[in-house]
Design a protein around this motif. Structure first.
Motif, PDB file in Angstrom:
ATOM      1  N   LYS A 220     -58.392  68.193 -26.980  1.00 11.24           N
ATOM      2  CA  LYS A 220     -57.158  69.350 -25.813  1.00 11.24           C
ATOM      3  C   LYS A 220     -56.202  69.192 -25.229  1.00 11.24           C
ATOM      4  O   LYS A 220     -56.850  67.438 -24.313  1.00 11.24           O
ATOM      5  N   SER A 221     -55.065  69.040 -24.816  1.00  7.34           N
ATOM      6  CA  SER A 221     -54.590  68.572 -23.763  1.00  7.34           C
ATOM      7  C   SER A 221     -53.089  69.699 -23.102  1.00  7.34           C
ATOM      8  O   SER A 221     -53.618  70.609 -24.106  1.00  7.34           O
ATOM      9  N   SER A 222     -52.911  69.465 -21.823  1.00  6.36           N
ATOM     10  CA  SER A 222     -51.418  70.376 -21.272  1.00  6.36           C
ATOM     11  C   SER A 222     -50.852  70.878 -22.071  1.00  6.36           C
ATOM     12  O   SER A 222     -49.370  71.100 -22.686  1.00  6.36           O
ATOM     13  N   ALA A 223     -50.113  69.371 -22.676  1.00  2.97           N
ATOM     14  CA  ALA A 223     -48.976  69.394 -24.319  1.00  2.97           C
ATOM     15  C   ALA A 223     -49.405  70.154 -24.949  1.00  2.97           C
ATOM     16  O   ALA A 223     -48.289  70.900 -25.288  1.00  2.97           O
ATOM     17  N   ARG A 224     -50.839  69.637 -25.800  1.00  2.00           N
ATOM     18  CA  ARG A 224     -51.165  70.771 -26.724  1.00  2.00           C
ATOM     19  C   ARG A 224     -51.009  71.999 -26.301  1.00  2.00           C
ATOM     20  O   ARG A 224     -50.165  73.186 -26.884  1.00  2.00           O
ATOM     21  N   ALA A 225     -51.569  72.896 -25.188  1.00  3.93           N
ATOM     22  CA  ALA A 225     -51.125  74.346 -24.682  1.00  3.93           C
ATOM     23  C   ALA A 225     -49.760  74.877 -24.126  1.00  3.93           C
ATOM     24  O   ALA A 225     -49.464  75.832 -24.331  1.00  3.93           O
ATOM     25  N   LEU A 226     -48.945  73.717 -23.775  1.00  2.00           N
ATOM     26  CA  LEU A 226     -47.296  74.225 -23.608  1.00  2.00           C
ATOM     27  C   LEU A 226     -46.770  74.167 -24.655  1.00  2.00           C
ATOM     28  O   LEU A 226     -45.769  74.912 -24.854  1.00  2.00           O
ATOM     29  N   GLY A 227     -46.909  73.480 -25.375  1.00  2.00           N
ATOM     30  CA  GLY A 227     -45.746  73.940 -27.043  1.00  2.00           C
ATOM     31  C   GLY A 227     -45.033  73.646 -26.588  1.00  2.00           C
ATOM     32  O   GLY A 227     -43.902  72.876 -26.030  1.00  2.00           O
ATOM     33  N   ALA A 230     -42.451  72.870 -23.248  1.00  2.00           N
ATOM     34  CA  ALA A 230     -43.371  71.782 -22.401  1.00  2.00           C
ATOM     35  C   ALA A 230     -42.249  71.544 -21.113  1.00  2.00           C
ATOM     36  O   ALA A 230     -42.817  71.484 -19.875  1.00  2.00           O
ATOM     37  N   ARG A 231     -41.180  72.098 -21.342  1.00  2.00           N
ATOM     38  CA  ARG A 231     -39.987  71.535 -19.789  1.00  2.00           C
ATOM     39  C   ARG A 231     -40.074  72.299 -19.112  1.00  2.00           C
ATOM     40  O   ARG A 231     -40.447  71.961 -18.116  1.00  2.00           O
ATOM     41  N   PRO A 232     -39.827  73.809 -19.474  1.00  2.00           N
ATOM     42  CA  PRO A 232     -40.562  75.229 -18.505  1.00  2.00           C
ATOM     43  C   PRO A 232     -41.323  74.633 -17.675  1.00  2.00           C
ATOM     44  O   PRO A 232     -41.712  75.410 -16.496  1.00  2.00           O
ATOM     45  N   GLY A 233     -42.751  74.263 -18.792  1.00  2.00           N
ATOM     46  CA  GLY A 233     -43.967  74.426 -17.815  1.00  2.00           C
ATOM     47  C   GLY A 233     -43.909  73.632 -17.094  1.00  2.00           C
ATOM     48  O   GLY A 233     -44.660  73.391 -15.706  1.00  2.00           O
ATOM     49  N   ILE A 234     -43.809  72.373 -16.829  1.00  2.00           N
ATOM     50  CA  ILE A 234     -43.507  70.952 -16.565  1.00  2.00           C
ATOM     51  C   ILE A 234     -42.538  71.105 -15.335  1.00  2.00           C
ATOM     52  O   ILE A 234     -43.139  71.102 -13.602  1.00  2.00           O
ATOM     53  N   THR A 275     -34.411  65.840 -17.685  1.00  2.00           N
ATOM     54  CA  THR A 275     -34.123  64.296 -19.373  1.00  2.00           C
ATOM     55  C   THR A 275     -34.941  63.781 -20.622  1.00  2.00           C
ATOM     56  O   THR A 275     -34.734  63.577 -21.590  1.00  2.00           O
ATOM     57  N   LEU A 276     -36.195  64.714 -20.455  1.00  2.00           N
ATOM     58  CA  LEU A 276     -36.961  64.796 -21.073  1.00  2.00           C
ATOM     59  C   LEU A 276     -36.756  65.641 -22.505  1.00  2.00           C
ATOM     60  O   LEU A 276     -36.485  66.469 -22.652  1.00  2.00           O
ATOM     61  N   ARG A 277     -37.644  65.181 -23.354  1.00  2.00           N
ATOM     62  CA  ARG A 277     -37.599  65.534 -24.541  1.00  2.00           C
ATOM     63  C   ARG A 277     -38.800  65.034 -25.418  1.00  2.00           C
ATOM     64  O   ARG A 277     -38.817  64.442 -25.534  1.00  2.00           O
ATOM     65  N   PRO A 278     -39.082  66.411 -25.347  1.00  2.00           N
ATOM     66  CA  PRO A 278     -40.433  66.358 -25.851  1.00  2.00           C
ATOM     67  C   PRO A 278     -41.068  66.005 -27.644  1.00  2.00           C
ATOM     68  O   PRO A 278     -41.991  65.101 -27.497  1.00  2.00           O
ATOM     69  N   GLN A 279     -40.417  65.289 -28.079  1.00  2.00           N
ATOM     70  CA  GLN A 279     -40.213  64.722 -29.296  1.00  2.00           C
ATOM     71  C   GLN A 279     -40.268  63.002 -29.244  1.00  2.00           C
ATOM     72  O   GLN A 279     -40.348  62.382 -30.260  1.00  2.00           O
ATOM     73  N   ASP A 280     -39.801  63.302 -28.144  1.00  2.00           N
ATOM     74  CA  ASP A 280     -39.075  61.393 -28.169  1.00  2.00           C
ATOM     75  C   ASP A 280     -40.416  61.076 -27.420  1.00  2.00           C
ATOM     76  O   ASP A 280     -40.718  60.521 -26.099  1.00  2.00           O
TER      77      ASP A 280
END
Length: 309
Positions: A220-227, A230-234, A275-280
């Motif tokens: 488990k991770s917060s990245a998985r939880a946000l799905g 991720a960007r608005p969550g962060i 700048t974040l691109r969750p798939q990168d």
């Protein structure tokens, strides 16, 4: 999944100092302690440096350079011990994850018994450092062991192990504050809370690299939880960080250099989210490492806030 050379770790900088200069026989030990990836040492050390600067600013005392050296040394040792313990607990999971399968324990370069000896040695040297910091700081340091010991299991228990990491990685702020001030105040607790959210944010970015492997391993991770959010969550997480640290500065109170630094930190965190691109994954690692600069901005702001009272 492709076969990887067990000594090649993808989140280490290419041609890092361990690969370039360390004797081959000690490289697995340095990799076990993550000395080939010093950003983690920075992120553990910087909250301690902030705590020293914050307490010096609010108490009107000189910045304690000797204690800063103690915290820098202790941060390197305790980060090494924590990483080794994490790898010891997670060795079966690490073997299934592309980014971690080459770690010294999961790849068989270091045995579990050898890793335990490494952990004990790092902790004993850290204890020598700890006993120089005063009673309250010593008590907090001993208490931190529970946080460190529990962390590797959090990814099995909660979708937000990054929150536990935030509590653990920023504990040095409270220890450093106590070493200078001899107490923990509400402003100090607020700043610590802000740093916890900072860590949740940057470690969520880091965890974006591992989502596919974490699904396969059942981690488990917060990245998985946000799905996909991720960007608005962060953004929200970093926003809470800035709100709490600003509240802390206002109550303390800190002088204007801190607010200049705070504005720069806010711009830096906004740049990360923009700048974040969750798939990168490569970009996620770059943005994660950039948080060293955010921490240095805070340290500078707090130091100058103590000078310009």
């Amino acid at each position: 999944m492709t076969t990887r050379d067990p000594v090649t770790l993808p989140d280490a900088a290419p041609q890092n100092w361990v690969d370039r200069h360390a004797p081959e026989s000690v490289r697995p030990w340095l990799r076990l302690g993550r000395f080939d990836r010093p950003v983690g040492i920075w992120l553990l050390f910087l909250p301690g440096a902030m705590g020293l600067a914050y307490a010096s600013a609010v108490t009107g005392t000189d910045f304690p350079l000797y204690v800063l050296v103690l915290f820098a040394t202790g941060s390197g040792l305790m980060r090494a011990a924590g990483c080794a313990f994490n790898d010891l607990v997670d060795r079966d999971i690490d073997a299934k994850v592309e980014r971690t399968r080459g770690r010294p324990i999961s790849s068989g370069q270091i045995t579990p018994k050898q890793a335990m000896a490494f952990i004990i040695i790092c902790c004993l040297i850290s204890l020598i450092i700890l006993i120089q910091l005063g009673t309250l700081a010593i008590m907090l340091g001993v208490g931190s062991l529970a946080l460190v010991a529990a962390y590797p299991f959090m990814k099995r228990i909660t979708w937000w192990p990054q929150a536990w990491l935030g509590l653990t990685f920023n504990w040095g702020f409270l220890m450093a504050y106590a070493a200078v001030a001899g107490e923990i105040t509400l402003p100090g607790l607020l700043f610590y809370g802000g740093l916890v959210f900072w860590t949740i944010g940057y470690d969520t970015i880091y965890a974006l690299q591992d989502i596919e492997d974490d699904v396969m391993a059942g981690v488990k991770s917060s990245a998985r939880a946000l799905g996909t959010k991720a960007r608005p969550g962060i953004t929200v997480i970093y926003g809470l960080c800035l709100i709490l640290t600003t509240m802390s500065a206002a109550i303390a109170p800190l002088s204007w250099p801190f607010y200049v630094a705070q504005a720069l930190v806010a711009a830096h965190l906004a740049w990360q989210v923009y700048t974040l691109r969750p798939q990168d994954g490569a970009l996620a690692l770059k943005l994660f490492k950039a948080n060293r600069d955010a921490g240095l901005l805070w340290v500078a702001g707090l130091i100058f806030s103590g000078i310009v009272r």
